[in-house]
Design an enzyme around this catalytic site. Structure first.
Site, PDB file in Angstrom:
ATOM      1  N   ALA A  61       0.841  -1.197   0.000  1.00 24.85           N
ATOM      2  CA  ALA A  61       0.000   0.000   0.000  1.00 24.85           C
ATOM      3  C   ALA A  61       0.877   1.248   0.000  1.00 24.85           C
ATOM      4  O   ALA A  61       1.884   1.310   0.697  1.00 24.85           O
ATOM      5  CB  ALA A  61      -0.912  -0.005   1.225  1.00 24.85           C
ATOM      6  N   SER A  79       0.725   3.099  -8.491  1.00 25.01           N
ATOM      7  CA  SER A  79      -0.088   3.878  -9.430  1.00 25.01           C
ATOM      8  C   SER A  79       0.777   4.812 -10.259  1.00 25.01           C
ATOM      9  O   SER A  79       0.612   4.909 -11.479  1.00 25.01           O
ATOM     10  CB  SER A  79      -1.143   4.698  -8.685  1.00 25.01           C
ATOM     11  OG  SER A  79      -2.030   3.848  -8.006  1.00 25.01           O
ATOM     12  N   ALA A 113     -10.712   1.245 -13.751  1.00 23.49           N
ATOM     13  CA  ALA A 113     -10.683   1.512 -12.311  1.00 23.49           C
ATOM     14  C   ALA A 113     -11.667   0.563 -11.629  1.00 23.49           C
ATOM     15  O   ALA A 113     -12.859   0.585 -11.931  1.00 23.49           O
ATOM     16  CB  ALA A 113     -11.054   2.957 -12.034  1.00 23.49           C
ATOM     17  N   THR A 114     -11.163  -0.266 -10.703  1.00 23.93           N
ATOM     18  CA  THR A 114     -12.009  -1.297 -10.092  1.00 23.93           C
ATOM     19  C   THR A 114     -12.540  -0.931  -8.712  1.00 23.93           C
ATOM     20  O   THR A 114     -13.297  -1.702  -8.127  1.00 23.93           O
ATOM     21  CB  THR A 114     -11.233  -2.626  -9.996  1.00 23.93           C
ATOM     22  OG1 THR A 114     -10.111  -2.444  -9.137  1.00 23.93           O
ATOM     23  CG2 THR A 114     -10.790  -3.113 -11.362  1.00 23.93           C
ATOM     24  N   HIS A 170      -7.097   9.592  -7.451  1.00 19.89           N
ATOM     25  CA  HIS A 170      -6.691   8.836  -8.639  1.00 19.89           C
ATOM     26  C   HIS A 170      -7.223   9.493  -9.910  1.00 19.89           C
ATOM     27  O   HIS A 170      -6.491   9.586 -10.905  1.00 19.89           O
ATOM     28  CB  HIS A 170      -7.164   7.383  -8.551  1.00 19.89           C
ATOM     29  CG  HIS A 170      -6.237   6.512  -7.785  1.00 19.89           C
ATOM     30  ND1 HIS A 170      -5.227   5.814  -8.385  1.00 19.89           N
ATOM     31  CD2 HIS A 170      -6.161   6.229  -6.465  1.00 19.89           C
ATOM     32  CE1 HIS A 170      -4.561   5.127  -7.466  1.00 19.89           C
ATOM     33  NE2 HIS A 170      -5.112   5.367  -6.292  1.00 19.89           N
ATOM     34  N   ARG A 229      -4.751  11.244 -13.206  1.00 19.41           N
ATOM     35  CA  ARG A 229      -4.728  10.732 -14.578  1.00 19.41           C
ATOM     36  C   ARG A 229      -4.818  11.866 -15.578  1.00 19.41           C
ATOM     37  O   ARG A 229      -5.554  12.837 -15.376  1.00 19.41           O
ATOM     38  CB  ARG A 229      -5.899   9.770 -14.806  1.00 19.41           C
ATOM     39  CG  ARG A 229      -5.773   8.491 -14.041  1.00 19.41           C
ATOM     40  CD  ARG A 229      -6.779   7.457 -14.503  1.00 19.41           C
ATOM     41  NE  ARG A 229      -8.160   7.794 -14.244  1.00 19.41           N
ATOM     42  CZ  ARG A 229      -8.828   7.425 -13.156  1.00 19.41           C
ATOM     43  NH1 ARG A 229      -8.243   6.746 -12.205  1.00 19.41           N
ATOM     44  NH2 ARG A 229     -10.092   7.751 -13.022  1.00 19.41           N
ATOM     45  N   GLU A 282     -15.060   2.489 -15.216  1.00 23.64           N
ATOM     46  CA  GLU A 282     -15.143   2.169 -13.796  1.00 23.64           C
ATOM     47  C   GLU A 282     -16.034   0.956 -13.617  1.00 23.64           C
ATOM     48  O   GLU A 282     -17.216   0.988 -13.954  1.00 23.64           O
ATOM     49  CB  GLU A 282     -15.669   3.367 -13.010  1.00 23.64           C
ATOM     50  CG  GLU A 282     -14.712   4.544 -13.049  1.00 23.64           C
ATOM     51  CD  GLU A 282     -15.179   5.749 -12.243  1.00 23.64           C
ATOM     52  OE1 GLU A 282     -16.373   5.802 -11.861  1.00 23.64           O
ATOM     53  OE2 GLU A 282     -14.354   6.635 -12.002  1.00 23.64           O
TER      54      GLU A 282
END
Length: 188
Positions: free
Chosen positions: A8, A13, A35-36, A51, A55, A63
């Protein structure tokens, strides 16, 4: 396929986004960011917002976490780079769908793992169908480096995620590990 793994807040990313930008520049195409994460609480809402802000505006975002193999197949025709973030979040969401509120002590974890592997296998097959002129980048978390969880559900999930990560790493062309914001290429 490029796999990026780490703990983490390790810089996964940022590494994935850098590689996606480089691949898009080389391949001359667009990026699809899958994106999950789900906005399940205020903390997740903030994370998702960070996030989104990080981007590039010209990237396309999908998503969701279910039936991603279909999304990959459909979108790979119009995107030269697909970045999926992240497998462990996808698995978590699928686990909760499968458990459907049942008591974690009563779950059939072998059946759960088999079902999750079906989802992962379908996703890997979809990645395999992507054009050779395209790049797939997958982010995942290393969950087994911390404290052993105190409950059955979490322990079993760490085990399942670890085995899924091993499968992904075997299938990946390149694997990066991130630690404290530093990327280390460990395969490829």
């Amino acid at each position: 396929m490029i796999l990026i793994t780490g703990g983490a807040r390790s810089g996964k990313s940022r590494a994935a986004e850098r590689l996606a930008n480089e691949a898009a520049a080389t391949l001359g195409g667009s990026v699809l960011y899958i994106a999950t994460a789900l906005p399940t609480d205020d903390e997740m809402v903030e994370r998702i917002a960070r996030h989104r802000e990080s981007r590039p505006q010209h990237w396309h975002t999908y998503e969701g976490y279910q039936q991603l193999s279909e999304t990959v197949r459909a979108q790979s025709r119009t995107h030269s780079v697909i970045l999926l973030e992240c497998i462990t979040t996808m698995l978590t969401n699928l686990l909760f769908d499968w458990a459907d509120g049942r008591d974690p002590q009563t779950l059939d974890y072998d059946a759960l793992e088999q079902w999750l592997y079906q989802q992962v296998d379908a996703l890997l097959a979809a990645f395999g169908s992507v054009s050779v002129e395209s790049e797939v980048i997958v982010v995942t978390n290393e969950l087994g480096w911390g404290i052993v969880p105190d409950n059955t559900l979490s322990r079993r999930f760490v085990d399942i995620a670890g085995r899924v990560n091993q499968t992904l790493a075997r299938r990946a062309d390149s694997v990066y590990m991130t630690v404290s914001g530093i990327e280390l290429k460990i395969k490829g």
